[in-house]
Design an enzyme around this catalytic site. Structure first.
Site, mmCIF file in Angstrom:
data_model
loop_
_atom_site.group_PDB
_atom_site.id
_atom_site.type_symbol
_atom_site.label_atom_id
_atom_site.label_comp_id
_atom_site.label_asym_id
_atom_site.label_seq_id
_atom_site.Cartn_x
_atom_site.Cartn_y
_atom_site.Cartn_z
ATOM 1 N N THR B 17 -19.263 10.167 10.155
ATOM 2 C CA THR B 17 -19.396 10.666 11.589
ATOM 3 C C THR B 17 -18.462 10.021 12.695
ATOM 4 O O THR B 17 -18.397 10.344 13.636
ATOM 5 C CB THR B 17 -20.957 10.094 11.915
ATOM 6 N N ARG B 19 -14.600 9.216 14.169
ATOM 7 C CA ARG B 19 -13.441 10.187 14.669
ATOM 8 C C ARG B 19 -12.605 10.382 13.492
ATOM 9 O O ARG B 19 -12.431 11.654 13.050
ATOM 10 C CB ARG B 19 -12.488 9.506 15.577
ATOM 11 N N LYS B 43 -27.405 7.490 10.584
ATOM 12 C CA LYS B 43 -26.996 9.050 11.122
ATOM 13 C C LYS B 43 -27.544 9.817 10.004
ATOM 14 O O LYS B 43 -27.111 11.094 10.108
ATOM 15 C CB LYS B 43 -25.473 9.152 11.263
ATOM 16 N N ILE B 97 -9.561 3.944 2.619
ATOM 17 C CA ILE B 97 -8.403 4.239 3.847
ATOM 18 C C ILE B 97 -8.063 3.111 4.793
ATOM 19 O O ILE B 97 -7.154 2.934 5.345
ATOM 20 C CB ILE B 97 -8.550 5.576 4.639
ATOM 21 N N THR B 98 -9.332 2.335 4.978
ATOM 22 C CA THR B 98 -9.404 1.403 6.012
ATOM 23 C C THR B 98 -8.378 0.448 6.062
ATOM 24 O O THR B 98 -7.905 -0.162 4.929
ATOM 25 C CB THR B 98 -10.618 0.589 6.121
ATOM 26 N N GLU B 99 -7.608 0.082 7.121
ATOM 27 C CA GLU B 99 -6.800 -0.968 7.123
ATOM 28 C C GLU B 99 -7.171 -2.287 7.894
ATOM 29 O O GLU B 99 -8.354 -2.200 8.560
ATOM 30 C CB GLU B 99 -5.340 -0.522 7.751
ATOM 31 N N TYR B 160 4.647 11.251 2.198
ATOM 32 C CA TYR B 160 4.600 12.564 2.703
ATOM 33 C C TYR B 160 6.099 13.309 2.822
ATOM 34 O O TYR B 160 6.292 14.201 2.556
ATOM 35 C CB TYR B 160 3.996 12.600 4.200
ATOM 36 N N GLU B 210 8.786 -1.000 -1.927
ATOM 37 C CA GLU B 210 9.002 -1.443 -0.364
ATOM 38 C C GLU B 210 9.291 -2.971 -0.828
ATOM 39 O O GLU B 210 9.020 -3.531 -2.021
ATOM 40 C CB GLU B 210 7.930 -1.542 0.259
ATOM 41 N N HIS B 249 5.851 -21.964 2.106
ATOM 42 C CA HIS B 249 6.760 -22.394 0.948
ATOM 43 C C HIS B 249 5.823 -21.840 -0.420
ATOM 44 O O HIS B 249 6.535 -21.479 -1.474
ATOM 45 C CB HIS B 249 6.812 -23.894 0.773
#
Lengths: 406, 290
Positions: B17, B19, B43, B97-99, B160, B210, B249
């Protein structure tokens, strides 16, 4: 950043080794020595008797009040690494020396940072210096204890000169550090009898501090062996700032004092922007650390030099984009700005709205700006930009070439 | 065929629910993902884009016993709880997904999920997509197209970018997995590679790394040891990144000699991997090995 090489990182292989995934995006919070020691003392660890002195206070009166007698150690409370080597720690044999060194340290920047506080501690005669630390092992996905009988020197030096002396012990995060594990580590670094018990008790307290404070690092170096007892002469903790909501007492801003950030980096952080200052002239905004770094790499590849790294992260609002654009418009090193967005959770229309807002507030853009939009809602975003008279590219190479020729 | 995500996936969206949860539920549904339920405490009884919402995972699974996958859009403070709830509800795959989840929390739920046999992707990741079949994530679906190349990546947006470059060059993907950018993640490069090794559809792998950590070096070692036998093309972001702020260190010692751009590229090349200088060289390099 050096300008001799096209790939400046290559000039700093040793420094570069410490880069963790998110250092450029997410800070970590370092605790002052006195804070780390207080945490350990609260867990029953015996720490050197000491007193904090602020600038303007009488160091001698404060030290006497605390029951201290020379010789004492006067230590600048700064967060920069290599404090001892930079002259931030002084041994005072007389009260005159206490006053002299306090005066000196309060006026002496250590790697650019002038301490606000000094810690005056009893000098503790000792012959053996140990090393103990707990960090998170990314690959094992567990905490790991590191210990050595050769404390005092940098851990890099120990690992270079006596790699076999470093004991490593992983810990199950659900079970925690067990007493027998601590004793085994103590044995391996040569301790026995009461000293072994004291070390084991210390390590247990260090582990408790590590978990309770969401630390990425909890370390004591040197950890002195005094008779049968271990006493941390220094203590360091680095806290995961994603966990700061659980530690509101630590959440005061202290990055200015760490000596690791430039004036513009501090400014950016206060505005909530993940920004790293670089030496070129192409201002860069990207979404996501990987794409933003790659955008820097691309600018280099096509003959330009990035002026910064600025990652607006995932799902940026128009407001954040506006802040980021306005910030680079002010940031003097950036002579032009390249915005490279590939939307996923970030929406192209939000980004476009933010850029247009910045443009409206500034009246006109003081620097040329090149925008590349792709991914989620990129079409809508390009439309918003076009209506405001701003051109947006789809192809990143075309966009990079354009920004370089500007 | 594909890895970890195929046409049998039945998905529950945790935090449906909110955004982002609601926005991406719509996009996942449009892509064809079979979302059977959503969960947001308090909800229960609502509907989001036609998907029924429950208060708890338990209720959601009781009403939709076919559910086997969940995706978490819950804010960082509550996300670890959502992960345990998903694992205990028997999910086989959980995409986080949460950061900004505290690393101590991640360390725990990742270990817990492993013990229970649940695969975690993330946290702080774009998720997983099997082009043309389903996506459980936030990546723009139109960027990817079905085909023979697997993608595994530590970066979201860069995935992407590279997926789009491959698609434009007419090279499709079997499954694309963004493993996440946090120091500790549920699924590492080498673990993903074990799945791709066994997948007959996957003929080659694109690995997007990376600076920092040693996952790329470990992948290189796996290839050198012959445990991953398909051709690999790699790109490492951060060639021009400045020497970063120190981890301390003790943090440095575990990664002794690893974590640099140079170190990663050398390790991969030594293992016979083709390393691209820019993301846009990847399609050509992939064509050479296919």
């Amino acid at each position: 950043m050096s300008s001799q090489s096209k790939n400046p990182a290559n000039n700093h292989p040793l420094l570069f080794r410490y880069v963790s995934h998110y250092t450029s995006v997410r800070g970590t919070l370092k605790l002052f020595e006195y804070e780390a020691k207080k945490i350990l003392a609260d867990k029953g660890v015996k720490i050197p008797r000491g007193v904090l002195v602020a600038k303007g206070e009488d160091p001698i009166a404060k030290a006497k009040e605390a029951g201290l007698e020379p010789p004492v150690v006067v230590k600048a409370q700064v967060l920069v690494a290599g404090r001892g080597k930079a002259g931030g720690i002084k041994m005072a044999k007389t009260w005159e020396e206490v006053a002299k060194y306090a005066e000196e340290l309060f006026n002496k920047p250590i790697k650019g940072i002038v301490p606000k506080l000094l810690l005056i501690e009893e000098a503790i005669p000792h012959e053996v210096e140990l090393y103990a630390a707990i960090v998170i092992d990314r690959s094992a996905r567990k905490p790991v204890i590191l210990a050595s009988q050769y404390g005092g020197m940098d851990i890099e030096e120990i690992s270079k000169e006596k790699p076999e002396s470093i004991i490593r012990q992983h810990v199950d995060p659900f079970i925690g550090l067990k007493g027998y594990q601590a004793r085994l580590i103590g044995k391996k670094i040569g301790l026995k009898g009461k000293a072994l018990a004291s070390f084991s008790k210390f390590l247990t307290a260090l582990y408790e501090a590590f978990t309770e404070y969401d630390a990425e690092l909890a370390e004591s170096n040197p950890l002195a062996l005094v008779g049968d007892e271990v006493i941390p002469l220094d203590a360091r903790m680095i806290v995961d700032d994603n966990a700061l909501y659980r530690h509101p007492e630590l959440a005061k801003e202290r990055f200015e004092e760490s000596g690791e950030y430039t004036e513009w980096e501090i400014k950016a952080r206060k505005m909530g922007l993940a920004f790293v200052e670089l030496d070129g002239d192409v201002g860069i905004i990207g979404n996501g650390a990987g794409l933003t770094m790659t955008t820097m790499d691309l600018v280099y590849e096509y003959g330009g030099k990035p002026a910064n790294f600025l990652d607006i992260g995932g799902g940026a609002s128009a407001e954040l984009v506006k802040t980021a654009v306005s910030f680079l418009m002010e940031y003097p090193k950036a002579k032009k700005v390249f915005i490279n967005i590939f939307g996923g959770i970030t929406r192209g229309d939000e980004v476009a709205r933010g850029i247009v807002k910045a443009l409206q507030e500034l009246g006109q853009l003081p620097k040329p700006i090149v925008i590349r939009l792709a991914g989620t809602k990129a079409e809508e975003g390009r439309k918003i930009l076009e209506e405001a008279g701003i051109e947006a590219y789809t192809d990143p190479i075309e966009a990079v070439k354009r920004v370089i020729e500007l | 065929m594909a890895v970890l995500l195929d046409e049998n996936a039945r998905v529950i969206v945790q935090g449906i629910t909110g955004r982002e949860g609601s926005f991406h539920t719509k996009l996942m549904l449009e892509y064809g993902t079979k979302i059977v339920a959503g969960v947001t405490p308090g909800k229960g009884g609502m509907e989001v884009h036609g998907v029924p919402v429950y208060d708890t995972m338990k209720e959601a699974v009781e009403a939709h016993p076919e559910a086997n996958t969940s995706i978490i859009f819950v804010p960082a403070r509550f996300a670890p709880d959502a992960v345990y709830e998903a694992v205990d509800a028997g999910m086989k795959l959980v995409v986080v997904i949460t950061e900004h989840i505290p690393v101590h929390e991640t360390m725990k739920f990742v270990n817990y999920a492993k013990q229970k046999g649940t695969v975690i992707i993330g946290p702080n990741c774009p998720g997983i997509i099997t082009p043309g079949v389903a996506k459980v994530g936030i990546m723009p679906g139109s960027t990817f197209t079905p085909g023979p190349v697997g993608i595994v990546s530590r970066s979201g947006t860069l995935t992407y970018e590279i997926g789009y470059a491959l698609t434009k060059a007419g090279i499709g993907q079997s499954t694309v997995i963004g493993i996440g950018g946090d120091p500790i993640v549920g699924l590492t490069f080498t673990e993903v590679m074990e799945y791709f090794e066994k997948d007959p559809q996957t003929k080659a792998l694109v690995l997007i790394g990376e600076i920092g950590g040693d996952m790329e070096e470990r992948a290189a070692k796996m290839i050198e040891e012959g445990k991953f036998t398909k051709p690999v093309v790699a790109f490492i972001a951060g060639r021009t990144a400045p020497p970063g702020k120190r981890m301390g260190h003790a943090g440095a010692i575990i990664m002794m000699g690893t974590g640099t751009y140079q170190g990663k590229v050398e390790a991969l090349r030594k293992a016979g991997v083709k390393v691209a200088e820019t993301p846009f060289q990847i399609p050509d390099l992939v064509k050479e090995v296919l």
